[in-house]
Design an enzyme around this catalytic site. Structure first.
Site, short mmCIF file in Angstrom:
data_model
loop_
_atom_site.label_atom_id
_atom_site.label_comp_id
_atom_site.label_asym_id
_atom_site.label_seq_id
_atom_site.Cartn_x
_atom_site.Cartn_y
_atom_site.Cartn_z
CG MET A 256 -1.82 1.16 1.37
SD MET A 256 -2.98 1.31 -0.02
CE MET A 256 -3.12 3.08 -0.10
CD GLU B 87 2.26 -0.46 -3.71
OE1 GLU B 87 1.53 0.53 -3.54
OE2 GLU B 87 1.85 -1.51 -4.27
#
Ligand code: HT7
Ligand code: ZN
Length: 865
Positions: free
Chosen positions: A258, A293
């Protein structure tokens, strides 16, 4: 459940300009204090999202406030000031009980958060939507011994000790961001550090946090991060903007990683690697996910999405960027082939089944269900088509324009198209935009004709797109179609179109397909050419052409486009497998056997490319072209073909195996990985040959890295070879304390097509290395079995009944994990009648149960429809 529609989008009524958060961390009773500066935009009623929160108090401008009600996970405050005001909320949460891993939860001994898409509302009340951008400041208070590291986004501005063994840290992120990019971590961790000097000369501190003892396994992630930062500066001219970049690895996580601003949180599977514990595909995956990411910092964080229907704006674009990063650092051809293999294996079936949706969906019940192959991988193909249409320079001009117009904003896919257009002489993307709205994989039917007398070659392209749920008819797409015409020496002919004005892209071999039927007449074609169609997979379509077997053999040997060399081999193999399925006595085409052998013996092809070219089409590739596939029969046909090829070329294979088995230092580069890949492939071939049945066990015993170990272990398990049980036991004894390695051990056993697999999986579920609360383990064991087409579709129905039961069990713990398992039933409409009956009963019971989460409900109700 409530359905949300893109058409209902309304701008927020208020803007939260800043939010000061204070956390008093506790396993079961974490206190959250939030102080927000809010500007009204429209009216004096404010709706805040909040789920699973215990509300303690509300203050407006410092005064207790009681004009609110809490209903259906919305806190509605009425009669608020019409000028800017402060809102203070105190609430309590229970991180330990949060097994859904959404919001703030515990992974092992550590606190961590996951807020995309709608997790922040499980931390505190907020305008939890991506078009609300706020400046976040966070104070974390926790026990110092258990949580020496207290982390959040941005820069550390203060820290110190408190009474009772506690301490605190204050973080401020100067970049306004949506709540989904917010992160908090607290734990007793180990850290490795480095620095990166940006192109403007700033030093950025880089930190990778892992469980103590895993430091040595984090260097590949750190190197990947530095490569990503450098690459983004060079290829996209994008520089990192904060002074610190942190990555934290956790074991319990719902996805890969994330991109929280300055504080990425990663599934440990995408951080930790050593040659003894990680396969080459893991090293490759880490580089690509770390890159992905990192690249989000510009495509996602600096420019974000207006609403979740726009998810592909950041995900399709960032996948395209990470694919290009991998291609620039490794073998471009092999990367492209693997990306397309992945697309065909997972996105094409999704687009042909009950979950089919456009890359910009029009409605959803649960947003978490829309982190799909379509949004990500087909989304990346759509970005790649802009790139093909505009060329690298034109595409980069469009990207510059995108950041110039939208930096710091939450925007739509239409805004992206606008930037690409205005940067390129107002390029007309109006028809191209249909890629965002229409689902389904287009089919191109291609016929060719050579007129010897006129020296003309005619190509007729007919496009059609099958109906998908809610979209019975489709309009034609604008697609870039790269083409080459090869002469008999294998050279590309110069292209000249006789019947059309759009000559300008011909030197790149680019044709524009727009109408349902397009005809291209090429002039001055002095001999019958072999057409190389849709080079580099320029349009994400299913291609059906009248190319002959001889043409495919020629392309396998001569095409100047590596992707089509590979694709020609796949087409020939597929034809043979189909013929074998129709007639079990079918004699495999000599032409194909010879062409396969020529690739095998070609010393000018690098190892990795050779291994992918020699691989047979996947079971899913074969099933895609059959109405009601019999997976066992497909497995057997593939197996027979594989054995035939292996036995025909056993001498050559043995010699390649020996050449590749000489001692060499372990390296993680394209060459070394390619050699290991080919060696593994050749081992799988040889293991089907009677006199080499012991080879896999030998390879396993002497393996010095995990790639060789897993290659040999999976061959032994799949072929039930001598030494299989001893090897599984030795592997277990050696690695039982390393959960990432145990995931491989579970997965390889659950993936075997053998009928003993079902009982084996039941037994493995009781093993101490398995834990139903950890998504990686659920995926490794139960997910692998659910993806095991032969065993899931076992004639008795036991495979699907078991998966239905697991969906129910996992759903009570983690709906996202359960919803992924539910994908196993996507083939529902293609099941034989008796299995379909069983599936229907199981799925209906789940859909009708009031215990079912909305994640699973949405998936399975679509499946049944
Ligand atoms: N942007 C992220 C998407 C995401 C996610 C990540 C981890 C756990 C749950 C999640 N839900 C959605 C991942 C990415 O695309 O980079
Ligand atoms: Zn992403």
């Amino acid at each position: 459940p409530v359905v949300k529609y893109l058409a209902d989008y309304k701008a927020p009524t208020h803007k939260i300009e800043t939010v000061d958060l204070e956390f008093h961390l506790d396993d079961t009773q974490t206190q959250v204090f939030s102080k927000m500066k809010i500007t009204p935009v429209n009216g004096n009623t404010l709706e805040l999202n909040g789920e699973e929160l215990k509300l303690k108090s509300v203050k407006v401008n410092g005064e207790e406030f009681s004009n609110y009600k809490e209903e259906n996970e919305i806190l509605t405050l009425t009669g608020l000031p019409s000028e800017a005001f402060t809102l203070e909320i105190h609430n309590e949460i229970n991180p330990k009980a949060n097994t859904a891993l959404d919001g703030l939860y515990k992974s092992g001994g550590m606190f961590c958060s996951q807020n995309e898409p709608e997790g922040f509302r499980r931390i505190t009340y907020f305008i939890d939507r991506p078009d609300n951008l706020s400046v976040f400041t966070t104070k974390i208070i926790a026990d110092k011994k258990d949580y020496p590291f207290l982390l959040s986004n941005g820069n550390l501005i203060e820290s110190g000790d408190l009474e009772d063994g506690k301490h605190f840290a204050v973080w401020n992120d100067p970049f306004a961001k949506p709540a989904y990019l917010y992160a908090l971590v607290a734990g007793d961790l180990a850290v490795i550090e480095d620095t990166f000097k940006t192109k403007s000369g700033r030093d950025v501190k880089l930190q990778v946090f892992v469980d103590k003892g895993n430091e040595e396994k984090s260097h590949h992630a750190m190197e990947s991060l530095k490569k990503s930062m450098k690459w983004d500066e060079k290829r996209f001219r994008l520089e990192y903007d904060l002074d610190i970049y942190m990555i934290v690895a956790v074991d319990s996580f719902n996805m890969g990683a994330m991109e929280n601003k300055g504080l990425n949180i990663f599934n440990s599977a995408y951080v930790l690697a050593s040659k003894e514990t990680a396969e080459d595909r893991n090293f490759f995956g880490i580089e690509s996910v770390v890159g992905h990411e990192y690249f989000h910092n510009w495509t996602g964080n600096r420019v974000t999405c207006r609403d979740w229907f726009q998810l592909t704006l950041k995900e399709g674009l960032t996948v395209f960027r990470d694919q290009e990063f991998s291609a620039d650092l490794n073998s471009r051809s092999v990367c492209r082939i693997n990306d397309v293999r992945n697309l065909k294996a997972a996105q094409f079936p999704e687009d042909a089944g009950p979950q089919s949706h456009p890359i910009q969906p029009k409605s959803y019940i649960e947003m978490n269900n829309f982190y799909t192959m379509t949004i990500y991988e087909k989304g990346a193909e759509v970005i790649r088509m802009y790139h093909t249409l505009l060329g690298e320079e034109g595409f980069q001009r469009g990207m510059d324009k995108y950041f110039e117009l939208y930096d710091g904003q939450a925007v739509t896919t239409a805004d992206f198209t606008h930037a690409m257009s205005v940067a390129n002489d107002n390029y007309d993307f109006s028809q191209f935009r249909r890629w965002y709205d229409q689902a389904g994989t287009p089919v191109l039917d291609i016929t060719t004709k050579y007129d010897e007398a006129a020296k003309e070659f005619t190509l007729t392209v007919n496009q059609s797109t099958p109906a998908t749920p809610g979209q019975p008819t489709k309009e034609p797409f604008h697609m870039p179609f790269l083409l080459g015409l090869l002469d008999s020496a294998g050279n590309d002919m110069t292209l000249a179109l006789k019947n059309r004005d759009d000559q300008n892209d011909l030197d790149r071999g680019l044709l524009h397909i727009k109408a349902d039927t397009e005809t291209f007449v090429f002039a001055n074609v002095n001999e019958r050419p072999v057409a190389s169609l849709n080079r580099n997979f320029s349009a994400p379509v299913v291609l059906r052409s009248d190319l002959t077997d001889e043409d495919f053999v020629f392309l396998m040997a001569n095409d100047n486009d590596d992707f089509n060399r590979y694709e020609a081999g796949q087409a020939l193999a597929l034809k043979n497998i189909h013929a074998m399925l129709k007639d079990e006595n079918h004699q495999v085409d000599e032409l194909f056997i010879k062409a396969w052998g020529s690739i095998l013996n070609d010393n000018n092809i690098d190892e990795e490319f050779k291994a992918v070219c020699l691989s047979l089409p996947s079971m899913i590739d074969v099933a895609a072209t059959i109405d009601i596939p019999n997976y066992r029969a497909i497995h057997e046909a593939k197996d027979k073909l594989f054995k035939l090829l292996a036995n025909t070329y056993k001498l050559e294979l043995a010699s390649i195996y020996n050449d590749l088995s000489t001692e060499r230092p372990f390296k993680v580069d394209a060459k070394a990985m390619g050699e290991r890949k080919l060696r593994g492939f050749v081992l799988a071939c040889l293991s089907t040959v009677e006199e080499h049945k012991e080879l896999a066990r030998e390879c396993f015993k002497y393996a010095t890295n995990m790639t060789d170990m897993m290659n040999s272990l999976s061959v032994m398990v799949n072929e039930n070879l001598p030494g299989c049980q001893e090897s599984l036991k030795e592997f277990y004894d050696k690695f039982k304390d390393q959960t990432l390695v145990m995931q491989k051990w579970l997965s390889v056993q659950a993936s075997s097509c053998d009928d003993t697999t079902f009982d084996k999986v039941q037994e493995l579920m009781k093993d101490e290395v398995f834990d139903m609360n950890v998504p990686n383990l659920v995926s490794a064991l139960i997910g692998s079995f659910a993806r095991n087409k032969v065993q899931f579709n076992h004639e008795s129905g036991r495979g699907m009944k078991f998966i239905a039961e697991m969906i129910r069990k996992v759903d009570a713990i983690n709906p996202q994990s359960a919803s992924r398992l539910a994908g196993a039933f996507n083939d529902y409409r293609k099941m034989p009648a008796d299995l379909k009956e069983i599936a229907k009963a199981e799925l209906t019971a789940i859909v009708e149960s009031d215990k079912t989460s909305k994640n699973v409900y949405e998936k399975l109700s679509k499946t049944l429809n």
